[in-house]
Motif scaffolding. Structure first.
Motif, PDB file in Angstrom:
ATOM      1  N   GLY A  83      16.066   9.141  -3.292  1.00  0.00           N
ATOM      2  CA  GLY A  83      16.806   7.887  -3.757  1.00  0.00           C
ATOM      3  C   GLY A  83      18.280   7.757  -3.504  1.00  0.00           C
ATOM      4  N   SER A  84      18.822   6.848  -4.084  1.00  0.00           N
ATOM      5  CA  SER A  84      20.054   6.242  -3.919  1.00  0.00           C
ATOM      6  C   SER A  84      20.941   6.121  -5.280  1.00  0.00           C
ATOM      7  CB  SER A  84      20.247   4.863  -3.119  1.00  0.00           C
ATOM      8  OG  SER A  84      19.689   5.078  -2.030  1.00  0.00           O
ATOM      9  N   TYR A  85      22.046   6.802  -5.538  1.00  0.00           N
ATOM     10  CA  TYR A  85      22.891   6.494  -6.650  1.00  0.00           C
ATOM     11  C   TYR A  85      24.176   6.741  -6.650  1.00  0.00           C
ATOM     12  CZ  TYR A  85      23.086  11.873  -5.810  1.00  0.00           C
ATOM     13  OH  TYR A  85      23.250  12.929  -5.328  1.00  0.00           O
ATOM     14  N   LEU A  86      24.885   6.404  -7.964  1.00  0.00           N
ATOM     15  CA  LEU A  86      26.354   6.509  -7.633  1.00  0.00           C
ATOM     16  C   LEU A  86      26.931   7.603  -8.519  1.00  0.00           C
ATOM     17  CD1 LEU A  86      29.051   4.422  -7.206  1.00  0.00           C
ATOM     18  CD2 LEU A  86      28.759   3.627  -9.438  1.00  0.00           C
ATOM     19  N   LYS A  87      27.671   8.447  -8.095  1.00  0.00           N
ATOM     20  CA  LYS A  87      28.179   9.480  -8.850  1.00  0.00           C
ATOM     21  C   LYS A  87      29.701   9.795  -8.324  1.00  0.00           C
ATOM     22  CE  LYS A  87      27.610  14.306  -9.813  1.00  0.00           C
ATOM     23  NZ  LYS A  87      28.306  15.502  -9.249  1.00  0.00           N
ATOM     24  N   ASN A 111       1.076   1.311 -12.407  1.00  0.00           N
ATOM     25  CA  ASN A 111       0.902   2.382 -11.476  1.00  0.00           C
ATOM     26  C   ASN A 111       0.342   1.875  -9.986  1.00  0.00           C
ATOM     27  OD1 ASN A 111       0.747   4.994 -10.911  1.00  0.00           O
ATOM     28  ND2 ASN A 111      -1.196   5.402 -11.411  1.00  0.00           N
ATOM     29  N   PRO A 112       1.301   1.065  -9.225  1.00  0.00           N
ATOM     30  CA  PRO A 112       0.679   0.690  -7.895  1.00  0.00           C
ATOM     31  C   PRO A 112       0.881   1.619  -6.823  1.00  0.00           C
ATOM     32  CG  PRO A 112       3.170   0.161  -8.424  1.00  0.00           C
ATOM     33  CD  PRO A 112       2.499   0.689  -9.880  1.00  0.00           C
ATOM     34  N   PRO A 113       0.096   1.715  -5.781  1.00  0.00           N
ATOM     35  CA  PRO A 113       0.041   2.658  -4.952  1.00  0.00           C
ATOM     36  C   PRO A 113       1.350   2.850  -4.161  1.00  0.00           C
ATOM     37  CG  PRO A 113      -1.259   0.696  -4.226  1.00  0.00           C
ATOM     38  CD  PRO A 113      -0.618   0.595  -5.674  1.00  0.00           C
ATOM     39  N   VAL A 114       2.191   1.826  -3.979  1.00  0.00           N
ATOM     40  CA  VAL A 114       3.245   1.968  -3.180  1.00  0.00           C
ATOM     41  C   VAL A 114       4.100   2.992  -3.276  1.00  0.00           C
ATOM     42  CG1 VAL A 114       4.681   0.546  -4.819  1.00  0.00           C
ATOM     43  CG2 VAL A 114       4.927   0.113  -2.051  1.00  0.00           C
ATOM     44  N   GLY A 115       4.841   3.254  -2.390  1.00  0.00           N
ATOM     45  CA  GLY A 115       5.945   4.368  -2.271  1.00  0.00           C
ATOM     46  C   GLY A 115       7.032   4.140  -2.913  1.00  0.00           C
ATOM     47  N   LYS A 116       7.759   4.610  -4.067  1.00  0.00           N
ATOM     48  CA  LYS A 116       8.707   4.280  -4.663  1.00  0.00           C
ATOM     49  C   LYS A 116      10.145   4.991  -4.303  1.00  0.00           C
ATOM     50  CE  LYS A 116       5.076   3.646  -8.308  1.00  0.00           C
ATOM     51  NZ  LYS A 116       4.241   4.387  -7.517  1.00  0.00           N
ATOM     52  N   VAL A 117      11.135   4.066  -4.256  1.00  0.00           N
ATOM     53  CA  VAL A 117      12.157   4.601  -4.047  1.00  0.00           C
ATOM     54  C   VAL A 117      13.280   4.027  -5.192  1.00  0.00           C
ATOM     55  CG1 VAL A 117      14.197   4.605  -2.300  1.00  0.00           C
ATOM     56  CG2 VAL A 117      11.970   4.325  -1.481  1.00  0.00           C
ATOM     57  N   GLU A 118      13.863   4.875  -5.918  1.00  0.00           N
ATOM     58  CA  GLU A 118      14.905   4.498  -7.046  1.00  0.00           C
ATOM     59  C   GLU A 118      16.223   4.459  -6.708  1.00  0.00           C
ATOM     60  OE1 GLU A 118      12.177   6.829 -10.753  1.00  0.00           O
ATOM     61  OE2 GLU A 118      14.009   8.044  -9.964  1.00  0.00           O
ATOM     62  N   VAL A 119      16.955   3.508  -7.327  1.00  0.00           N
ATOM     63  CA  VAL A 119      18.266   3.199  -7.264  1.00  0.00           C
ATOM     64  C   VAL A 119      18.804   3.539  -8.699  1.00  0.00           C
ATOM     65  CG1 VAL A 119      20.130   1.657  -7.174  1.00  0.00           C
ATOM     66  CG2 VAL A 119      18.094   1.749  -5.275  1.00  0.00           C
ATOM     67  N   SER A 120      19.935   4.219  -8.772  1.00  0.00           N
ATOM     68  CA  SER A 120      20.555   4.564 -10.353  1.00  0.00           C
ATOM     69  C   SER A 120      22.080   4.606 -10.263  1.00  0.00           C
ATOM     70  CB  SER A 120      19.751   6.026 -10.636  1.00  0.00           C
ATOM     71  OG  SER A 120      20.582   6.098 -11.864  1.00  0.00           O
ATOM     72  N   THR A 174       0.660  -1.334   0.092  1.00  0.00           N
ATOM     73  CA  THR A 174       0.034  -0.064  -0.042  1.00  0.00           C
ATOM     74  C   THR A 174       1.021   1.419  -0.038  1.00  0.00           C
ATOM     75  OG1 THR A 174       0.090   0.400   2.372  1.00  0.00           O
ATOM     76  CG2 THR A 174      -1.411  -1.269   1.558  1.00  0.00           C
ATOM     77  N   ALA A 175       0.223   2.344  -0.044  1.00  0.00           N
ATOM     78  CA  ALA A 175       1.071   3.470   0.106  1.00  0.00           C
ATOM     79  C   ALA A 175       1.992   3.865   1.335  1.00  0.00           C
ATOM     80  CB  ALA A 175      -0.095   4.983  -0.156  1.00  0.00           C
ATOM     81  N   ALA A 176       1.590   2.991   2.279  1.00  0.00           N
ATOM     82  CA  ALA A 176       2.308   3.139   3.499  1.00  0.00           C
ATOM     83  C   ALA A 176       3.586   2.222   3.484  1.00  0.00           C
ATOM     84  CB  ALA A 176       1.676   2.590   4.914  1.00  0.00           C
ATOM     85  N   ASP A 177       3.693   1.455   2.450  1.00  0.00           N
ATOM     86  CA  ASP A 177       4.988   0.562   2.395  1.00  0.00           C
ATOM     87  C   ASP A 177       5.874   1.311   1.109  1.00  0.00           C
ATOM     88  OD1 ASP A 177       3.780  -1.391   3.864  1.00  0.00           O
ATOM     89  OD2 ASP A 177       2.572  -1.906   2.299  1.00  0.00           O
ATOM     90  N   HIS A 178       7.163   0.552   1.056  1.00  0.00           N
ATOM     91  CA  HIS A 178       8.110   1.169   0.289  1.00  0.00           C
ATOM     92  C   HIS A 178       8.615   0.038  -0.831  1.00  0.00           C
ATOM     93  CE1 HIS A 178       8.401   4.473   3.091  1.00  0.00           C
ATOM     94  NE2 HIS A 178       8.550   3.310   3.931  1.00  0.00           N
ATOM     95  N   PHE A 179       8.794   0.461  -2.159  1.00  0.00           N
ATOM     96  CA  PHE A 179       9.426  -0.529  -3.127  1.00  0.00           C
ATOM     97  C   PHE A 179      10.663   0.171  -3.835  1.00  0.00           C
ATOM     98  CE2 PHE A 179       8.740  -1.509  -8.019  1.00  0.00           C
ATOM     99  CZ  PHE A 179       9.427  -2.493  -7.811  1.00  0.00           C
ATOM    100  N   ILE A 180      11.700  -0.651  -3.445  1.00  0.00           N
ATOM    101  CA  ILE A 180      12.926   0.048  -4.178  1.00  0.00           C
ATOM    102  C   ILE A 180      13.132  -0.735  -5.415  1.00  0.00           C
ATOM    103  CG2 ILE A 180      15.463   0.011  -3.682  1.00  0.00           C
ATOM    104  CD1 ILE A 180      14.529  -0.333  -0.401  1.00  0.00           C
TER     105      ILE A 180
END
Length: 447
Positions: free
Chosen positions: A245-249, A228-237, A206-212
């Motif tokens: 989010g989280s990334y390499l630079k 288009n799921p309701p889950v909170g999205k966290v991107e890795v790049s 749900t929107a209270a959860d997280h998807f990485i």
């Protein structure tokens, strides 16, 4: 009246499910068409759990109220089809176990990298002092842990096979590292069926959860757009600077989540290669979401030890480095492995082909591989595909012969890399056995 629960399959997950079912007051029966490992037979006997091996007593099984199925048993086998036709629920062990714990679940899947990411995530949480368990596809039964222990968090490695039979399984944090063709023989050679299976991991979030997830995976991004799921999205790049989010630079692992900032040089970690940067960023994201401090994350990252059989350096002999990557059972894993080395590679590959498409590593093989050693009973597909694309090819069914040929071709600075792209069952018990035999063969060169 006691509900009747049948467990199909008597390995680690089956034995664990049987113990949990008994502890919850069910009438339990375990059935395995093969022979049980003595360890599990002894445990079931000591727990007074009735079981059979070498057969499935269908009449008895079809009287069940619930069936917990081993992930190794496909849904299309006649017994499972008969159960479903009769309306008897057939679920996975992770589904069954999740019904009896109030712990927060961190579920990790992907075609590649899930073992390393699971182990690293668990290590970060445990190092930070959380009361956390480790289970799932990684070897320990989730159900067994739920029956006998109490954790506030579980870090679970989850395969597509385990996700195929969930109903209400609900992770607080889910991770999807990548989706590339794998196990297509199990999914009717339809890649979308496999994608659907992997996306089951967010089915109940749900929107209270997280998807990485990995932002550069086109398959994942396209599927997210469709669903288009309701889950909170966290991107890795690896390629983009992210506001959140989280990334390499510039060689630094950077994470900004929930207003918390973290940065550390990737070179300071014991794991190497771009695929492991993704794995590390995903694990860091979990730690950030759980409010673990930057100091604790850094301590966990630098003290981590990876699993065996995953880009595991065995020996350096005569200036040649021998690397065991036996867990690379699909083509995408080999892509990541080759991308981890700048030196010339002598590649040992082969085994049971699962419908592999070698075009995705063709360019890398052309650039990096000075010799291909095909280790398997049926070398034709690999030989035919790479004929003329690598300077030399040699086929064998003997792991010592393969290692000897690697030594013959190798010069100081070269890498002899076991990264098979295939399952191991033609010549070995499993990928661990293949990796162990490779390591023994390498060490034989020292005698």
């Amino acid at each position: 009246m006691q509900k009747k629960v049948t467990i199909l399959g008597g390995g680690e997950s089956g034995a664990g499910a049987a113990i949990l079912a008994k502890s919850k007051g069910f009438e339990v029966f375990l059935s395995d068409k093969g022979q049980l490992h003595q360890k599990y037979a002894d445990i079931l006997t000591s727990e007074n759990i009735p079981f059979e091996q070498g057969q499935h007593s269908e009449d008895r099984i079809l009287e069940s109220d619930l069936v917990v199925k081993s992930p190794g048993i496909p849904d299309k086998v006649p017994l499972v089809v008969a159960l479903k036709e009769k309306g008897i629920p057939v679920i996975s062990e992770i589904e069954f176990a999740s019904r009896y714990t109030d712990a927060k679940l961190i579920a990790i899947t992907g075609s590649n990298g899930k073992t390393t990411t699971t182990l690293l995530t668990y290590h970060l949480l445990k190092t930070a002092g959380l009361n956390v368990g480790l289970a799932g596809n990684i070897g320990d039964s989730f159900a067994w842990a739920v029956a006998e222990k109490h954790f506030d968090y579980y870090v679970l490695e989850i395969s597509s096979f385990q996700l195929d039979n969930i109903v209400d399984f609900h992770p607080y944090i889910s991770l999807l590292l990548n989706i590339t063709p794998d196990h297509l023989d199990r999914y009717g050679y339809d890649f979308q069926n496999y994608v659907n299976s992997k996306f089951n991991i967010i089915r109940n979030q749900t929107a209270a959860d997280h998807f990485i997830y990995y932002k550069e995976s086109e398959v994942i991004v396209k599927e997210l757009e469709k669903r288009n799921p309701p889950v909170g999205k966290v991107e890795v790049s690896l390629d983009n600077v992210l506001g959140s989010g989280s990334y390499l630079k510039d060689g630094e692992l950077i994470s900004n989540i929930n207003g918390n900032a973290f940065a550390q040089a990737f070179s300071e970690l014991p794991i190497k290669g771009p695929h492991n940067a993704i794995n590390a960023l995903a694990a860091i994201s979990v730690a950030q979401l759980l409010g673990i401090s930057a100091e604790q994350i850094s301590e966990g990252l630098t003290s981590f030890t990876n699993a065996p059989h995953r880009l595991e350096q065995v020996e350096v002999i005569g200036g040649v480095t021998y690397v065991n990557d036996s867990k690379a059972t699909n083509v995408d894993s080999v892509y990541y492995a080759l991308g981890s080395f700048d030196q010339p590679v002598i590649l040992i590959a082969g085994g049971v082909d699962k419908g592999n498409d070698y075009s995705q590593i063709e360019e890398l093989v052309g650039k990096k591989v000075k010799g291909l050693i095909v280790l398997g009973k049926d070398p034709a597909k690999l030989e035919n595909y790479f004929s003329g694309k690598v300077p030399q090819i040699y086929a064998t069914e003997d792991v010592q012969d393969a290692v000897n040929k690697g030594r013959e071709w190798g010069v100081p600075g070269d890498i002899v890399l076991l990264s098979p792209a295939c399952a191991s069952f033609d010549l070995f018990k499993n990928y661990e056995d293949r990796g162990d035999q490779f390591k023994a063969a390498v060490r034989n060169l020292l005698t």
